[in-house]
Design a protein around this motif. Structure first.
Motif, PDB file in Angstrom:
ATOM      1  N   ALA A 186       0.837  -1.206   0.000  1.00  0.00           N
ATOM      2  CA  ALA A 186       0.000   0.000   0.000  1.00  0.00           C
ATOM      3  C   ALA A 186       0.872   1.256   0.000  1.00  0.00           C
ATOM      4  CB  ALA A 186      -0.927  -0.017   1.201  1.00  0.00           C
ATOM      5  N   ALA A 187       1.969   1.242   0.757  1.00  0.00           N
ATOM      6  CA  ALA A 187       2.873   2.398   0.805  1.00  0.00           C
ATOM      7  C   ALA A 187       3.539   2.631  -0.548  1.00  0.00           C
ATOM      8  CB  ALA A 187       3.924   2.193   1.894  1.00  0.00           C
ATOM      9  N   ILE A 188       3.978   1.565  -1.206  1.00  0.00           N
ATOM     10  CA  ILE A 188       4.624   1.689  -2.523  1.00  0.00           C
ATOM     11  C   ILE A 188       3.615   2.191  -3.551  1.00  0.00           C
ATOM     12  CG2 ILE A 188       5.667   0.374  -4.409  1.00  0.00           C
ATOM     13  CD1 ILE A 188       6.929  -1.407  -2.218  1.00  0.00           C
ATOM     14  N   LEU A 189       2.382   1.686  -3.498  1.00  0.00           N
ATOM     15  CA  LEU A 189       1.350   2.133  -4.428  1.00  0.00           C
ATOM     16  C   LEU A 189       1.030   3.613  -4.207  1.00  0.00           C
ATOM     17  CD1 LEU A 189      -0.725   1.548  -6.619  1.00  0.00           C
ATOM     18  CD2 LEU A 189      -2.299   0.796  -4.815  1.00  0.00           C
ATOM     19  N   ALA A 190       0.899   4.032  -2.949  1.00  0.00           N
ATOM     20  CA  ALA A 190       0.606   5.443  -2.650  1.00  0.00           C
ATOM     21  C   ALA A 190       1.728   6.346  -3.159  1.00  0.00           C
ATOM     22  CB  ALA A 190       0.404   5.625  -1.151  1.00  0.00           C
ATOM     23  N   GLU A 191       2.974   5.917  -2.983  1.00  0.00           N
ATOM     24  CA  GLU A 191       4.117   6.702  -3.465  1.00  0.00           C
ATOM     25  C   GLU A 191       4.109   6.820  -4.986  1.00  0.00           C
ATOM     26  OE1 GLU A 191       8.926   6.164  -3.662  1.00  0.00           O
ATOM     27  OE2 GLU A 191       7.879   5.368  -1.910  1.00  0.00           O
ATOM     28  N   ALA A 192       3.815   5.720  -5.681  1.00  0.00           N
ATOM     29  CA  ALA A 192       3.777   5.737  -7.142  1.00  0.00           C
ATOM     30  C   ALA A 192       2.631   6.619  -7.644  1.00  0.00           C
ATOM     31  CB  ALA A 192       3.641   4.324  -7.683  1.00  0.00           C
ATOM     32  N   LEU A 193       1.467   6.543  -6.992  1.00  0.00           N
ATOM     33  CA  LEU A 193       0.341   7.382  -7.397  1.00  0.00           C
ATOM     34  C   LEU A 193       0.637   8.858  -7.171  1.00  0.00           C
ATOM     35  CD1 LEU A 193      -2.698   5.252  -6.154  1.00  0.00           C
ATOM     36  CD2 LEU A 193      -2.038   5.734  -8.515  1.00  0.00           C
ATOM     37  N   GLY A 240       1.796  12.087 -18.292  1.00  0.00           N
ATOM     38  CA  GLY A 240       1.708  11.041 -17.283  1.00  0.00           C
ATOM     39  C   GLY A 240       1.936   9.646 -17.837  1.00  0.00           C
ATOM     40  N   THR A 241       2.224   9.530 -19.123  1.00  0.00           N
ATOM     41  CA  THR A 241       2.422   8.201 -19.681  1.00  0.00           C
ATOM     42  C   THR A 241       3.805   7.673 -19.374  1.00  0.00           C
ATOM     43  OG1 THR A 241       3.073   9.153 -21.792  1.00  0.00           O
ATOM     44  CG2 THR A 241       0.756   8.536 -21.519  1.00  0.00           C
ATOM     45  N   THR A 242       4.771   8.556 -19.153  1.00  0.00           N
ATOM     46  CA  THR A 242       6.120   8.123 -18.840  1.00  0.00           C
ATOM     47  C   THR A 242       6.468   8.547 -17.430  1.00  0.00           C
ATOM     48  OG1 THR A 242       6.737   8.395 -21.157  1.00  0.00           O
ATOM     49  CG2 THR A 242       8.531   8.194 -19.560  1.00  0.00           C
ATOM     50  N   VAL A 243       6.674   7.613 -16.569  1.00  0.00           N
ATOM     51  CA  VAL A 243       7.019   7.900 -15.193  1.00  0.00           C
ATOM     52  C   VAL A 243       8.369   7.289 -14.915  1.00  0.00           C
ATOM     53  CG1 VAL A 243       6.362   7.597 -12.782  1.00  0.00           C
ATOM     54  CG2 VAL A 243       4.596   7.877 -14.520  1.00  0.00           C
ATOM     55  N   THR A 244       9.308   8.071 -14.412  1.00  0.00           N
ATOM     56  CA  THR A 244      10.628   7.555 -14.072  1.00  0.00           C
ATOM     57  C   THR A 244      10.758   7.448 -12.575  1.00  0.00           C
ATOM     58  OG1 THR A 244      11.545   9.791 -14.126  1.00  0.00           O
ATOM     59  CG2 THR A 244      11.720   8.479 -16.142  1.00  0.00           C
ATOM     60  N   SER A 259       3.363  14.493 -11.553  1.00  0.00           N
ATOM     61  CA  SER A 259       3.784  14.609 -12.945  1.00  0.00           C
ATOM     62  C   SER A 259       2.668  15.211 -13.792  1.00  0.00           C
ATOM     63  CB  SER A 259       4.185  13.235 -13.476  1.00  0.00           C
ATOM     64  OG  SER A 259       4.473  13.294 -14.848  1.00  0.00           O
ATOM     65  N   ARG A 260       1.452  14.819 -13.551  1.00  0.00           N
ATOM     66  CA  ARG A 260       0.315  15.356 -14.315  1.00  0.00           C
ATOM     67  C   ARG A 260       0.048  16.810 -13.969  1.00  0.00           C
ATOM     68  NH1 ARG A 260      -3.922  10.269 -14.598  1.00  0.00           N
ATOM     69  NH2 ARG A 260      -2.691   9.087 -16.094  1.00  0.00           N
ATOM     70  N   ARG A 261       0.237  17.178 -12.699  1.00  0.00           N
ATOM     71  CA  ARG A 261       0.063  18.575 -12.295  1.00  0.00           C
ATOM     72  C   ARG A 261       1.109  19.468 -12.958  1.00  0.00           C
ATOM     73  NH1 ARG A 261      -1.250  16.339  -7.048  1.00  0.00           N
ATOM     74  NH2 ARG A 261       0.937  16.480  -6.469  1.00  0.00           N
ATOM     75  N   ALA A 262       2.298  18.911 -13.191  1.00  0.00           N
ATOM     76  CA  ALA A 262       3.379  19.675 -13.804  1.00  0.00           C
ATOM     77  C   ALA A 262       3.179  19.816 -15.308  1.00  0.00           C
ATOM     78  CB  ALA A 262       4.722  19.006 -13.517  1.00  0.00           C
ATOM     79  N   GLY A 263       2.171  19.197 -15.866  1.00  0.00           N
ATOM     80  CA  GLY A 263       1.885  19.353 -17.277  1.00  0.00           C
ATOM     81  C   GLY A 263       2.320  18.200 -18.145  1.00  0.00           C
TER      82      GLY A 263
END
Length: 122
Positions: free
Chosen positions: A97-104, A117-121, A110-114
């Motif tokens: 759950a912690a890893i999922l929350a961090e990834a989300l 969101g398809t590429t996440v590093t 990333s989406r807020r920054a414009g």
């Protein structure tokens, strides 16, 4: 036309292989092996060769041993595990759950920054 040709189907140099052409055979010993299904197999080994502890049964494929009253147990077949099953062995639900929350959170940032969101590093 005669059909009694004695060399028909033979190759040049072909002939009976006798002891003289092959050399002398090494002294052999036959060793019995029993599997869990009580099949017996008796492979032969050179008398000075080390005898293996286990031998595969040619009838059922189980391991066979030299002790008839106590043959080796059949191997345990582990069921196929998915990648998720291996991950769940290493991680608890709380860790997941912690890893999922961090990834989300990274994705949302990333989406807020414009970014799309398809590429996440990571």
């Amino acid at each position: 036309m005669g059909s009694g040709n004695a060399i028909r189907g033979s190759r040049v140099g072909a002939g009976p292989m006798g002891e003289a052409e092959r050399g002398e055979a090494a002294p052999r010993v036959r060793v019995p092996f029993w599997c869990a299904n009580m099949h017996v197999t008796r492979p032969s080994f050179a008398s000075d060769a080390p005898i293996p502890e286990l031998w595969d049964c040619p009838r059922c494929g189980l391991p066979a041993g030299q002790d008839k009253s106590n043959p080796p147990a059949p191997p345990k077949n582990e069921p196929y595990k998915t990648h998720l099953a291996y991950v769940k062995e290493r991680r608890s639900d709380k860790d997941g759950a912690a890893i999922l929350a961090e990834a989300l959170e990274r994705l949302r940032a990333s989406r807020r920054a414009g970014n799309s969101g398809t590429t996440v590093t990571y």
